[in-house]
Design an enzyme around this catalytic site. Structure first.
Site, short mmCIF file in Angstrom:
data_model
loop_
_atom_site.label_atom_id
_atom_site.label_comp_id
_atom_site.label_asym_id
_atom_site.label_seq_id
_atom_site.Cartn_x
_atom_site.Cartn_y
_atom_site.Cartn_z
N TYR A 1 -17.90 31.48 45.62
CA TYR A 1 -17.14 30.36 45.07
C TYR A 1 -16.03 30.82 44.13
CZ TYR A 1 -20.75 27.05 46.68
OH TYR A 1 -21.60 26.28 47.42
N ARG B 1 -13.34 31.69 46.71
CA ARG B 1 -13.02 30.63 47.66
C ARG B 1 -12.55 29.35 46.97
NH1 ARG B 1 -17.71 27.87 50.85
NH2 ARG B 1 -18.74 29.77 50.13
N PHE C 1 -2.03 6.98 12.04
CA PHE C 1 -2.38 8.33 11.60
C PHE C 1 -3.67 8.83 12.23
CE2 PHE C 1 -3.72 5.17 8.39
CZ PHE C 1 -5.09 5.19 8.65
N GLU D 1 -12.38 4.95 4.65
CA GLU D 1 -11.96 5.65 5.86
C GLU D 1 -13.22 6.12 6.58
OE1 GLU D 1 -9.36 8.51 4.04
OE2 GLU D 1 -8.03 6.93 3.30
N HIS E 1 -4.17 16.46 -2.90
CA HIS E 1 -4.58 16.52 -1.50
C HIS E 1 -4.41 17.91 -0.89
CE1 HIS E 1 -4.87 12.28 -1.98
NE2 HIS E 1 -4.88 11.98 -0.70
N TYR F 1 0.82 -1.21 0.00
CA TYR F 1 0.00 0.00 0.00
C TYR F 1 0.85 1.26 0.00
CZ TYR F 1 -3.00 3.78 1.48
OH TYR F 1 -3.65 4.99 1.54
N ASN G 1 0.85 11.56 5.79
CA ASN G 1 0.14 10.60 6.63
C ASN G 1 0.60 10.77 8.07
OD1 ASN G 1 -0.68 7.15 5.76
ND2 ASN G 1 -1.95 8.92 6.03
#
Length: 506
Positions: A277, A280, A326, A411, A82, A52, A194
């Protein structure tokens, strides 16, 4: 010089590279691992094995075989296709961090790139050439594909960079520095994109600012306590040891040290029995934020030294495995947690602002106005703080609970961690502004009480702060004051004296 080996990068070293512009190199041993890993990739290509990303397409195209004559075209097409980032670019310091982290990950020797790829990444760091990387477009699994593709473009002489204060074409900056673009070969494009370096880089910068802000919030809260004549007993060590959280105990200790010689604090029953609060419970609330910061730091320290690409090459190529390192889920959770924790510093700060300006809750002039009625004083500063706090609540919605399938359902679960890191940074930015407003109001309040009665440490803060924001003697455009205080907090590290100078910044 910071020497990278893929294993031992620390926050201290990252800070030096990012903020002190320290130069970076790679260790000889890590380069030997890189070379061995690269030989394995070349063998796979030469023997035409099906692996791959080396001899196949990507994502849903993982079943498409790519011949050795096309491996260079495959990597070039990957980076160009990409590079789909959108929106404003990441801050330049985040881009610098991405270069550093990606080089460190490749130096682990599991990625199969040539040493020249890593050399170019370090060349960019050392020449202060920082890729222009759009913030939007990453799903946070399969790596930060879109952002890191914009980083990879620079290595091949495409895309844009920040260089010497200007945004310019990559090739122009590279030429001026005598850096030659490279041609990506088998697996190198995939190895560059990646990974989780966008969310991790953004997370590291966010963490470093959040850590500093958390210390500053204690200093500012101490000033508010003096302005409201708060009860010091709430910070007694025995209370916090009785519960047992180290971070809570530490916050209470620092508050006592900050206020040790103050004549403006009170004892329980002296003026009132208990404070609200937001006063404190400072150790409990701020301490819980510190617990979160420690968790976030731990995850980032692991991730900055992690191998996060796919496939990974082991045993000199005897084992090449596809996996999912990844996937950004660990950092996605950490960033969502960071966002929530820092949002709470703003929440409690805004409540302290309200106690400083509301005449029904204190004995100070209404809204700290020099002429109540004729002049509004800090009235709308509290509105502005409330607005920021409300905006933080929408930004604090966890990004990690969402997932949208991609690549034709190959994916099918993603982290959205990069969105989480960006939102965390926005919350930190908003929280600094809220704390700036609290600081302005607290400084006004303690001046009304009397500078001479303040603790030495808070008085030093006041003296420094007044160089940027003058006393409120008349209504003015307070937006400028808030920005001035914000800018000071962003760059300043405070010190206080307690036997020795201790830096309020780790």
């Amino acid at each position: 010089m910071v020497t990278l080996n893929g294993q031992t990068l620390t926050f201290s070293e990252v800070r030096r590279v990012l903020f002190d512009q320290e130069r970076v190199s790679s260790s000889d041993e890590s380069i030997r691992k890189v070379v061995a890993s690269r030989k394995a990739v070349e063998k796979i290509v030469e023997e035409e094995k099906v692996v791959y990303g080396i001899t196949t397409g990507f994502g849903k195209f993982s079943d498409v075989y790519i011949g050795k004559e096309d491996v260079e075209a495959l990597q070039l097409n990957l980076i160009r296709s990409h590079a789909c980032g959108m929106g404003e670019p990441f801050p330049e310091i985040v881009s610098r961090a991405m270069l550093l982290l990606r080089a460190n990950a490749l130096l682990k020797g599991f990625s199969g790139v040539r040493p020249v790829v890593i050399e170019r990444l370090l060349d960019l760091v050392n020449a202060k050439i920082h890729p222009v990387i759009p913030q939007q477009g990453s799903l946070g699994a399969s790596g930060d594909l879109a952002p890191l593709s914009h980083l990879a473009l620079v290595l091949i002489g495409e895309g844009e960079v920040f260089y010497k204060g200007e945004r310019t074409a990559s090739i122009d900056a590279l030429t001026k520095e005598g850096i030659f673009p490279i041609t990506l070969t088998a697996k190198e494009g995939l190895a560059l994109i990646n990974g989780t370096q966008a969310m991790t880089a953004m997370g590291i910068v966010a963490y470093l600012e959040a850590e500093k802000l958390a210390y500053q919030s204690e200093m500012i809260a101490a000033l508010t306590i003096e302005g409201l004549r708060g009860i010091i007993d709430a910070f007694d060590e025995d209370i916090h040891i009785a519960r047992g959280y180290k971070e809570q105990i530490d916050v209470a200790k620092r508050m006592r040290e900050l206020l040790v010689d103050s004549q403006l604090t009170t004892k329980q029953g002296e003026i009132r029995v208990q404070d609200a609060y937001s006063i404190r419970c400072i150790p409990q609330v701020h301490g819980a934020t510190w617990q979160t910061l420690m968790y976030v730091k731990e995850k980032l320290e692991i991730e900055m030294n992690a191998a996060t690409d796919n496939p990974l090459i082991f045993n000199d190529g005897e084992k090449v495995l596809s996996g999912g390192n990844f996937h950004g889920q660990p950092i996605a959770f950490a960033m969502d947690f960071l966002a929530i924790a820092i949002a709470e510093l703003a929440n409690i700060s805004e409540r302290r602002i309200e106690r400083l300006v509301n005449p029904q809750l204190n004995d100070l002039p209404p809204f700290l106005s020099p002429q109540p009625g004729l002049q509004s004083g800090a009235m709308i500063m509290q509105y502005a703080a409330a607005s920021l706090v409300s905006e933080n609540k929408t930004l604090a919605h966890p990004a990690s609970v969402d997932s949208i399938p991609s690549s034709a359902n190959q994916e099918d679960h993603v982290s959205m961690g990069t969105i989480g890191s960006r939102h965390a940074y926005e919350i930190i930015t908003n929280t600094r502004r809220v704390l700036s407003i609290e600081a302005i109001c607290a400084m006004q309040a303690v001046e009304i009480r009397g500078r001479e009665k303040m603790a030495q440490t808070t008085r030093e803060f006041l003296q420094q702060g007044r160089e940027f924001v003058p006393s409120i003697t008349q209504d003015r455009v307070f937006s400028k004051d808030i920005q001035a205080m914000n800018d000071w907090l962003k760059k300043e590290t405070f010190h206080f004296e307690k036997k020795q100078t201790r830096k309020i910044h780790s």
